[in-house]
Write an enzyme that holds these catalytic residues in place. Structure first.
Site, PDB file in Angstrom:
ATOM      1  N   ASN A   1       8.162  -4.237   3.098  1.00 54.92           N
ATOM      2  CA  ASN A   1       6.757  -3.960   3.368  1.00 54.92           C
ATOM      3  C   ASN A   1       6.368  -4.285   4.805  1.00 54.92           C
ATOM      4  O   ASN A   1       5.594  -3.555   5.428  1.00 54.92           O
ATOM      5  CB  ASN A   1       5.888  -4.764   2.399  1.00 54.92           C
ATOM      6  CG  ASN A   1       4.414  -4.417   2.518  1.00 54.92           C
ATOM      7  OD1 ASN A   1       4.039  -3.267   2.691  1.00 54.92           O
ATOM      8  ND2 ASN A   1       3.568  -5.419   2.420  1.00 54.92           N
TER       9      ASN A   1
ATOM     10  N   PHE B   1       8.702  19.365  -3.205  1.00 56.49           N
ATOM     11  CA  PHE B   1       7.758  19.163  -2.126  1.00 56.49           C
ATOM     12  C   PHE B   1       7.541  20.434  -1.321  1.00 56.49           C
ATOM     13  O   PHE B   1       8.417  21.320  -1.282  1.00 56.49           O
ATOM     14  CB  PHE B   1       8.262  18.051  -1.187  1.00 56.49           C
ATOM     15  CG  PHE B   1       8.288  16.691  -1.818  1.00 56.49           C
ATOM     16  CD1 PHE B   1       7.152  15.911  -1.875  1.00 56.49           C
ATOM     17  CD2 PHE B   1       9.460  16.202  -2.391  1.00 56.49           C
ATOM     18  CE1 PHE B   1       7.173  14.657  -2.480  1.00 56.49           C
ATOM     19  CE2 PHE B   1       9.500  14.949  -2.982  1.00 56.49           C
ATOM     20  CZ  PHE B   1       8.343  14.179  -3.025  1.00 56.49           C
TER      21      PHE B   1
ATOM     22  N   GLU C   1      14.028  15.159  -3.533  1.00 55.47           N
ATOM     23  CA  GLU C   1      13.541  15.917  -4.684  1.00 55.47           C
ATOM     24  C   GLU C   1      14.363  15.594  -5.930  1.00 55.47           C
ATOM     25  O   GLU C   1      13.815  15.458  -7.031  1.00 55.47           O
ATOM     26  CB  GLU C   1      13.596  17.412  -4.375  1.00 55.47           C
ATOM     27  CG  GLU C   1      12.517  17.863  -3.400  1.00 55.47           C
ATOM     28  CD  GLU C   1      12.530  19.348  -3.163  1.00 55.47           C
ATOM     29  OE1 GLU C   1      11.449  19.921  -2.958  1.00 55.47           O
ATOM     30  OE2 GLU C   1      13.632  19.951  -3.176  1.00 55.47           O
TER      31      GLU C   1
ATOM     32  N   HIS D   1       0.826  -1.206   0.000  1.00 56.29           N
ATOM     33  CA  HIS D   1       0.000   0.000   0.000  1.00 56.29           C
ATOM     34  C   HIS D   1       0.865   1.264   0.000  1.00 56.29           C
ATOM     35  O   HIS D   1       1.901   1.303   0.661  1.00 56.29           O
ATOM     36  CB  HIS D   1      -0.862   0.056   1.264  1.00 56.29           C
ATOM     37  CG  HIS D   1      -2.045  -0.844   1.260  1.00 56.29           C
ATOM     38  ND1 HIS D   1      -1.948  -2.214   1.358  1.00 56.29           N
ATOM     39  CD2 HIS D   1      -3.376  -0.567   1.195  1.00 56.29           C
ATOM     40  CE1 HIS D   1      -3.161  -2.742   1.356  1.00 56.29           C
ATOM     41  NE2 HIS D   1      -4.040  -1.762   1.252  1.00 56.29           N
TER      42      HIS D   1
END
Length: 219
Positions: A126, A214, A207, A95
Site C-alpha cells: 500500500n 477490459f 483478464e 483505497h
C-alpha cells in the site's frame, strides 16, 4: 456533474462485466457514486472493481478527510464492512479509488473513505509500489494534462481477517492513458520492490486472472 461525466466515459469505453452488473444483482451490484463507479459483491463484502477518471481538475487543495465509514447505500442483507473490522489485523485499509485523486472537493474526498472502497493490503504494498503508481497517474494528469481512466480491484483470497474480511491474494490496476494501457498485478505480500512497472502484465493475463474483459482503448 462529475457523476454524469465519469459514468458516460466508463460506458463509452466499456465497463468490466457491465453486462451483469445491476441494482438487481447481489454479487455484481452496480453502485454509482459521485466520484467513481463500483461493482460490489454483497456476499463477500468487497468490491469486484472500482472505476474512475482522472484529470488535473480532480486534484485540488482539499485535505485528506481520513474518516473511514461504512457504506450504507447497499440493499439490506448485503455484507458491509466496518472500519473496526480491520482493527489489529496488521493490514492497511487500502483505497481502490485513492484519496489524492479526489481532492477537488471535501465531499468527493470523503467519499473515497467509504469502506466499500477499501481492501486489506500489506503495508509494504500500500505504501510502496501501489502508492508509486498512484503518484505516477497524478503526474500524468497534472503535469502532462492527460485524461486517464483507471480500474482497480483485488482478486483471490490469501487470508481472512478475524472479522471475516477477505484479504485478496493480488491487487490490480488497469490505467488507460492516451498513449498506453498499463496492466499491473501486485502480489498482496510484503513486497520490497517499489518499482511498480516491475509488476506489469499483458492485458490478456489480467483478464484471465480476474475473469473480466477490459476495454481495448480510450474512446
Amino acid at each position: 456533474m462529475i457523476l454524469n461525466f465519469i459514468f458516460s466515459v466508463l460506458l463509452s469505453v466499456g465497463v468490466p462485466n457491465i453486462s451483469g452488473a445491476s441494482s438487481a444483482s447481489t454479487t455484481n451490484y452496480l453502485s454509482v457514486k459521485k466520484g467513481y463507479v463500483m461493482s460490489y459483491n454483497g456476499v463477500e463484502g468487497r468490491a469486484n472493481w472500482v472505476g474512475w477518471t482522472l484529470t488535473a481538475s480532480d486534484v485540488g487543495a482539499v485535505d485528506r478527510t481520513d474518516r473511514f465509514v461504512q457504506d450504507e447505500s447497499f440493499p439490506r442483507g448485503f455484507k458491509i464492512v466496518d472500519e473496526k473490522d480491520y482493527a489489529h489485523s496488521g493490514y492497511d485499509r487500502g483505497h481502490l479509488c485513492n484519496s489524492e485523486d479526489r481532492t477537488s472537493s471535501y465531499f468527493l474526498n470523503e467519499e473515497t473513505f467509504l469502506m466499500s472502497n477499501m481492501i486489506p493490503q500489506t503495508r509494504e504494498l500500500n505504501r510502496g509500489p501501489f502508492k508509486m503508481l498512484e503518484s505516477y497517474c497524478r503526474k500524468l494528469a497534472i503535469k502532462k494534462g492527460q485524461h486517464l481512466l483507471i480500474y482497480s480491484g483485488g482478486i483471490g483470497a490469501r487470508d481472512r481477517l478475524a472479522s471475516g474480511v477477505i484479504v485478496p491474494a493480488y491487487c490490480w490496476k488497469v490505467v488507460y492513458t492516451p498513449d498506453k494501457i498499463w496492466c499491473i498485478l501486485f502480489p498482496n505480500e510484503r513486497v520490497l520492490n517499489k518499482n511498480w512497472q516491475t509488476y506489469a502484465v499483458p492485458l490478456e493475463t489480467l483478464e484471465k486472472m480476474t475473469g473480466f474483459r477490459f476495454p481495448r482503448k480510450l474512446s
